[in-house]
Design a protein around this motif. Structure first.
Motif, PDB file in Angstrom:
ATOM      1  N   GLU A   1       0.822  -1.206   0.000  1.00 31.93           N
ATOM      2  CA  GLU A   1       0.000   0.000   0.000  1.00 31.93           C
ATOM      3  C   GLU A   1       0.859   1.259   0.000  1.00 31.93           C
ATOM      4  OE1 GLU A   1      -3.399   2.087  -0.408  1.00 31.93           O
ATOM      5  OE2 GLU A   1      -3.159  -0.105  -0.454  1.00 31.93           O
ATOM      6  N   LEU A   2       1.956   1.222   0.729  1.00 33.38           N
ATOM      7  CA  LEU A   2       2.846   2.377   0.758  1.00 33.38           C
ATOM      8  C   LEU A   2       3.487   2.609  -0.606  1.00 33.38           C
ATOM      9  CD1 LEU A   2       4.281   4.625   2.274  1.00 33.38           C
ATOM     10  CD2 LEU A   2       5.997   2.967   3.012  1.00 33.38           C
ATOM     11  N   ALA A   3       3.784   1.536  -1.320  1.00 32.96           N
ATOM     12  CA  ALA A   3       4.349   1.681  -2.666  1.00 32.96           C
ATOM     13  C   ALA A   3       3.364   2.363  -3.601  1.00 32.96           C
ATOM     14  CB  ALA A   3       4.749   0.310  -3.212  1.00 32.96           C
ATOM     15  N   ARG A   4       2.112   1.918  -3.583  1.00 34.34           N
ATOM     16  CA  ARG A   4       1.110   2.563  -4.445  1.00 34.34           C
ATOM     17  C   ARG A   4       0.882   4.017  -4.034  1.00 34.34           C
ATOM     18  NH1 ARG A   4      -1.341  -2.747  -4.197  1.00 34.34           N
ATOM     19  NH2 ARG A   4      -2.361  -2.180  -2.253  1.00 34.34           N
ATOM     20  N   GLU A   5       0.808   4.263  -2.734  1.00 33.64           N
ATOM     21  CA  GLU A   5       0.572   5.628  -2.268  1.00 33.64           C
ATOM     22  C   GLU A   5       1.737   6.550  -2.638  1.00 33.64           C
ATOM     23  OE1 GLU A   5      -0.022   8.026   1.968  1.00 33.64           O
ATOM     24  OE2 GLU A   5      -0.041   5.835   1.895  1.00 33.64           O
ATOM     25  N   SER A   6       2.964   6.058  -2.529  1.00 37.89           N
ATOM     26  CA  SER A   6       4.131   6.882  -2.849  1.00 37.89           C
ATOM     27  C   SER A   6       4.150   7.249  -4.322  1.00 37.89           C
ATOM     28  CB  SER A   6       5.411   6.141  -2.462  1.00 37.89           C
ATOM     29  OG  SER A   6       5.433   5.826  -1.086  1.00 37.89           O
ATOM     30  N   VAL A   7       3.833   6.299  -5.180  1.00 35.00           N
ATOM     31  CA  VAL A   7       3.821   6.577  -6.624  1.00 35.00           C
ATOM     32  C   VAL A   7       2.714   7.576  -6.954  1.00 35.00           C
ATOM     33  CG1 VAL A   7       3.474   5.544  -8.889  1.00 35.00           C
ATOM     34  CG2 VAL A   7       4.872   4.363  -7.195  1.00 35.00           C
ATOM     35  N   GLU A   8       1.540   7.412  -6.356  1.00 33.85           N
ATOM     36  CA  GLU A   8       0.458   8.359  -6.615  1.00 33.85           C
ATOM     37  C   GLU A   8       0.819   9.762  -6.126  1.00 33.85           C
ATOM     38  OE1 GLU A   8      -3.211   7.006  -5.075  1.00 33.85           O
ATOM     39  OE2 GLU A   8      -3.173   5.076  -6.138  1.00 33.85           O
ATOM     40  N   ARG A   9       1.425   9.859  -4.951  1.00 34.57           N
ATOM     41  CA  ARG A   9       1.822  11.170  -4.446  1.00 34.57           C
ATOM     42  C   ARG A   9       2.867  11.809  -5.357  1.00 34.57           C
ATOM     43  NH1 ARG A   9       1.346  11.935   1.111  1.00 34.57           N
ATOM     44  NH2 ARG A   9       2.484  13.884   0.730  1.00 34.57           N
ATOM     45  N   ALA A  10       3.783  11.003  -5.866  1.00 28.50           N
ATOM     46  CA  ALA A  10       4.811  11.544  -6.760  1.00 28.50           C
ATOM     47  C   ALA A  10       4.190  12.061  -8.059  1.00 28.50           C
ATOM     48  CB  ALA A  10       5.855  10.473  -7.066  1.00 28.50           C
ATOM     49  N   PHE A  11       3.267  11.319  -8.627  1.00 24.51           N
ATOM     50  CA  PHE A  11       2.632  11.776  -9.865  1.00 24.51           C
ATOM     51  C   PHE A  11       1.690  12.945  -9.605  1.00 24.51           C
ATOM     52  CE2 PHE A  11       4.096   7.819 -11.797  1.00 24.51           C
ATOM     53  CZ  PHE A  11       4.391   8.241 -13.069  1.00 24.51           C
ATOM     54  N   GLN A  12       1.084  13.007  -8.430  1.00 22.55           N
ATOM     55  CA  GLN A  12       0.280  14.182  -8.103  1.00 22.55           C
ATOM     56  C   GLN A  12       1.147  15.431  -8.027  1.00 22.55           C
ATOM     57  OE1 GLN A  12      -1.759  13.216  -4.495  1.00 22.55           O
ATOM     58  NE2 GLN A  12      -3.204  11.809  -5.467  1.00 22.55           N
ATOM     59  N   ALA A  13       2.329  15.296  -7.433  1.00 24.61           N
ATOM     60  CA  ALA A  13       3.253  16.432  -7.407  1.00 24.61           C
ATOM     61  C   ALA A  13       3.725  16.784  -8.816  1.00 24.61           C
ATOM     62  CB  ALA A  13       4.453  16.103  -6.515  1.00 24.61           C
ATOM     63  N   ALA A  14       3.921  15.767  -9.660  1.00 28.53           N
ATOM     64  CA  ALA A  14       4.328  16.039 -11.041  1.00 28.53           C
ATOM     65  C   ALA A  14       3.231  16.776 -11.805  1.00 28.53           C
ATOM     66  CB  ALA A  14       4.686  14.731 -11.744  1.00 28.53           C
ATOM     67  N   TRP A  15       1.978  16.421 -11.569  1.00 27.80           N
ATOM     68  CA  TRP A  15       0.875  17.103 -12.266  1.00 27.80           C
ATOM     69  C   TRP A  15       0.741  18.537 -11.788  1.00 27.80           C
ATOM     70  CZ3 TRP A  15      -1.554  17.229 -16.504  1.00 27.80           C
ATOM     71  CH2 TRP A  15      -2.800  17.824 -16.634  1.00 27.80           C
ATOM     72  N   GLN A  16       0.969  18.791 -10.506  1.00 26.16           N
ATOM     73  CA  GLN A  16       0.905  20.159 -10.005  1.00 26.16           C
ATOM     74  C   GLN A  16       2.021  21.028 -10.577  1.00 26.16           C
ATOM     75  OE1 GLN A  16       0.919  19.895  -5.743  1.00 26.16           O
ATOM     76  NE2 GLN A  16      -0.989  18.720  -5.650  1.00 26.16           N
ATOM     77  N   ARG A  17       3.153  20.418 -10.905  1.00 30.33           N
ATOM     78  CA  ARG A  17       4.289  21.158 -11.480  1.00 30.33           C
ATOM     79  C   ARG A  17       4.568  20.675 -12.893  1.00 30.33           C
ATOM     80  NH1 ARG A  17       8.857  20.550  -6.912  1.00 30.33           N
ATOM     81  NH2 ARG A  17       9.918  21.933  -8.377  1.00 30.33           N
ATOM     82  N   TRP A  18       3.506  20.435 -13.644  1.00 35.27           N
ATOM     83  CA  TRP A  18       3.664  19.788 -14.936  1.00 35.27           C
ATOM     84  C   TRP A  18       4.489  20.601 -15.934  1.00 35.27           C
ATOM     85  CZ3 TRP A  18       3.981  15.300 -16.709  1.00 35.27           C
ATOM     86  CH2 TRP A  18       3.877  15.046 -18.075  1.00 35.27           C
ATOM     87  N   PRO A  19       4.357  21.907 -16.040  1.00 36.19           N
ATOM     88  CA  PRO A  19       5.222  22.617 -17.000  1.00 36.19           C
ATOM     89  C   PRO A  19       6.703  22.389 -16.737  1.00 36.19           C
ATOM     90  CG  PRO A  19       3.426  24.043 -16.290  1.00 36.19           C
ATOM     91  CD  PRO A  19       3.369  22.813 -15.430  1.00 36.19           C
ATOM     92  N   GLU A  20       7.079  22.306 -15.476  1.00 30.71           N
ATOM     93  CA  GLU A  20       8.490  22.043 -15.157  1.00 30.71           C
ATOM     94  C   GLU A  20       8.865  20.594 -15.466  1.00 30.71           C
ATOM     95  OE1 GLU A  20      11.243  21.597 -11.147  1.00 30.71           O
ATOM     96  OE2 GLU A  20       9.344  22.704 -11.070  1.00 30.71           O
ATOM     97  N   VAL A  21       7.996  19.645 -15.106  1.00 27.91           N
ATOM     98  CA  VAL A  21       8.314  18.233 -15.322  1.00 27.91           C
ATOM     99  C   VAL A  21       8.322  17.896 -16.800  1.00 27.91           C
ATOM    100  CG1 VAL A  21       7.546  15.876 -14.820  1.00 27.91           C
ATOM    101  CG2 VAL A  21       7.376  17.648 -13.073  1.00 27.91           C
ATOM    102  N   ALA A  22       7.409  18.472 -17.580  1.00 27.46           N
ATOM    103  CA  ALA A  22       7.327  18.146 -18.996  1.00 27.46           C
ATOM    104  C   ALA A  22       8.580  18.562 -19.753  1.00 27.46           C
ATOM    105  CB  ALA A  22       6.098  18.819 -19.617  1.00 27.46           C
ATOM    106  N   ARG A  23       9.237  19.597 -19.303  1.00 26.53           N
ATOM    107  CA  ARG A  23      10.451  20.062 -19.963  1.00 26.53           C
ATOM    108  C   ARG A  23      11.721  19.564 -19.281  1.00 26.53           C
ATOM    109  NH1 ARG A  23       6.552  23.608 -20.992  1.00 26.53           N
ATOM    110  NH2 ARG A  23       6.510  24.635 -23.021  1.00 26.53           N
ATOM    111  N   ASP A  24      11.564  18.693 -18.316  1.00 27.89           N
ATOM    112  CA  ASP A  24      12.733  18.150 -17.630  1.00 27.89           C
ATOM    113  C   ASP A  24      13.498  17.223 -18.567  1.00 27.89           C
ATOM    114  OD1 ASP A  24      13.860  17.905 -14.680  1.00 27.89           O
ATOM    115  OD2 ASP A  24      14.016  15.939 -15.620  1.00 27.89           O
ATOM    116  N   ARG A  25      14.793  17.110 -18.312  1.00 26.10           N
ATOM    117  CA  ARG A  25      15.628  16.245 -19.148  1.00 26.10           C
ATOM    118  C   ARG A  25      15.204  14.781 -19.026  1.00 26.10           C
ATOM    119  NH1 ARG A  25      20.391  13.331 -18.301  1.00 26.10           N
ATOM    120  NH2 ARG A  25      21.753  13.167 -20.135  1.00 26.10           N
TER     121      ARG A  25
END
Length: 416
Positions: A182-206
């Motif tokens: 459960e912690l593995a699924r929650e960690s991945v979801e939290r990481a992608f939620q943070a990526a969506w909140q900062r998507w312009p930065e993540v989309a242009r990341d190397r």
């Protein structure tokens, strides 16, 4: 002299597509051709073009991959429908996690082991030179900006593509890192939620996949989880005895060593990339990796070979049926989370403004010194109260009374 069709190279995008269709990593392609991983990355990105014998070997390999893809185009789909088991990998370049691991992975393992023993950065120098000249994203990662296609992707489509590419394998990696499903699924979801909140930065990341992976690992290894009631009790271990022993050995390693071992031997990153993602120097990362391998080999001598250890990590991660949430649910959860914290910040700001206004309204406008507490004054005689007269006072009183009764006669004026 004209080139034969076998020696003609396809466009860079087609090279990457053929490698992904065959479920091969850049390290495996590099081991077949006899070059570094950074060189293959540059070829697939179109920054450089091979020549000479390397070009011929690379062209023949791509031609064989194209023929293999055509022959197995319908076979793989039929196998998945029939439920035939495949070999699962946890590398960063196979997003679905179901891909055969060819024998070339073993050929690339000695090179990675030699690189781990060289903390001064001598091993793998040509590949790292190619990586230093590669400012754009890693070849094989999803094109989140849509630059490789004719039409640009919308932010939601690009996010869904990245999520479908990385999330399944990333959940398995995080499970090996924490030992909790459960912690593995929650960690991945939290990481992608943070990526969506900062998507312009993540989309242009190397490396968008590396950005999300680092965020997921940070969430999974957070020490605050130990205070959560649901994580105070261990989860059921794997069913297989050998898997339980390997997972117990992994969880017994320090978090830094466990992360370095998973990134290098499990995911397949190079030593400089592992050091950069763990925010440590290359020598320190090499020492962590060697210490982790030594600890695993001490408990499990059969896994002293890094190639065998990598295969066992893949088997252990695939033994558990871990499923990630759907991409739209993650985006919706990210937006709800952002709205919640925004409203909480607004409410806190309003409460702070109201408290300040109330303080200004009720505070005194001038200084009033505080009243000191009462103190006992010493040295002042107490107030005299009525009491018995002394002998002297009694004689004086008697004398005065006598004179008043028999006082001098009245004086009268005499005429002149």
């Amino acid at each position: 002299m004209t080139e034969s069709p076998a020696d003609t190279l396809p466009p860079p995008a087609e090279r990457r597509r053929l490698r992904e269709a065959a479920s091969l990593t850049q390290a495996q392609i590099a081991a077949r051709v006899g070059v570094g991983r950074g060189t293959v990355r540059a070829w697939e990105a179109g920054r450089t073009t091979p020549s000479g014998p390397r070009k011929e070997a690379y062209a023949r390999l791509l031609l064989s991959l194209a023929r293999q893809t055509e022959r197995q185009d319908g076979t793989e789909e039929a196998d998945m429908t029939a439920g035939q088991p495949g070999v699962c990998t946890i590398t960063a370049e196979t997003g679905d996690g179901v891909a055969p691991v060819p024998d070339e992975e073993e050929a690339g393992a000695p090179a990675r082991e030699e690189e781990a023993r060289a903390p001064d950065g001598e091993a793998g120098a040509p590949a790292r030179e190619e990586e230093a000249r590669a400012p754009d994203g890693e070849a094989g990662a999803p094109d989140v900006l849509g630059e490789g296609s004719g039409r640009p992707l919308s932010p939601a489509q690009a996010f869904d593509a990245l999520y479908a590419f990385c999330a399944p394998a990333l959940v398995r990696q995080t499970y090996l890192l924490t030992g909790r499903r459960e912690l593995a699924r929650e960690s991945v979801e939290r990481a992608f939620q943070a990526a969506w909140q900062r998507w312009p930065e993540v989309a242009r990341d190397r490396d968008p996949a590396g950005w999300v992976r680092a965020a997921a690992y940070d969430v999974a290894l957070s020490p605050w989880h130990r205070f959560r009631p649901r994580y105070r009790h261990p989860e059921p271990p794997p069913a297989d005895a050998s898997d339980r022993v390997l997972l117990d050995v992994l969880l017994g390693l320090p978090p830094t060593q466990r992360r370095a071992l998973l990134l290098y031997d499990g995911v397949g990153l190079d030593l400089p990339e592992t050091a950069a993602e763990t925010e440590a120097s290359t020598p320190a990362t090499a020492n962590r990796l060697l210490d982790a391998r030594g600890a695993v080999a001490a408990r499990l001598p059969d896994l002293s070979d890094p190639a065998a250890l990598g295969r066992r990590l893949s088997e252990l991660s695939c033994a558990e049926r871990l499923r990630a949430a759907k991409a739209p649910e993650v985006r919706t959860g990210s937006e709800k989370r952002a709205r919640f914290w925004t409203r909480a910040a607004i409410a806190f700001t309003v409460a702070l403004i109201g408290t300040t206004a109330l303080t200004l309204r009720t505070a005194p406008t001038q200084y009033e010194p505080p009243v000191p507490p009462g103190e006992t004054v010493r040295g002042v005689p107490p107030r005299v109260a009525p009491g018995p007269l002394s002998q002297k006072e009694l004689r004086l009183r008697a004398k005065l009374r006598e004179e008043m009764q028999h006082g001098p006669q009245r004086l009268a004026p005499l005429p002149g």
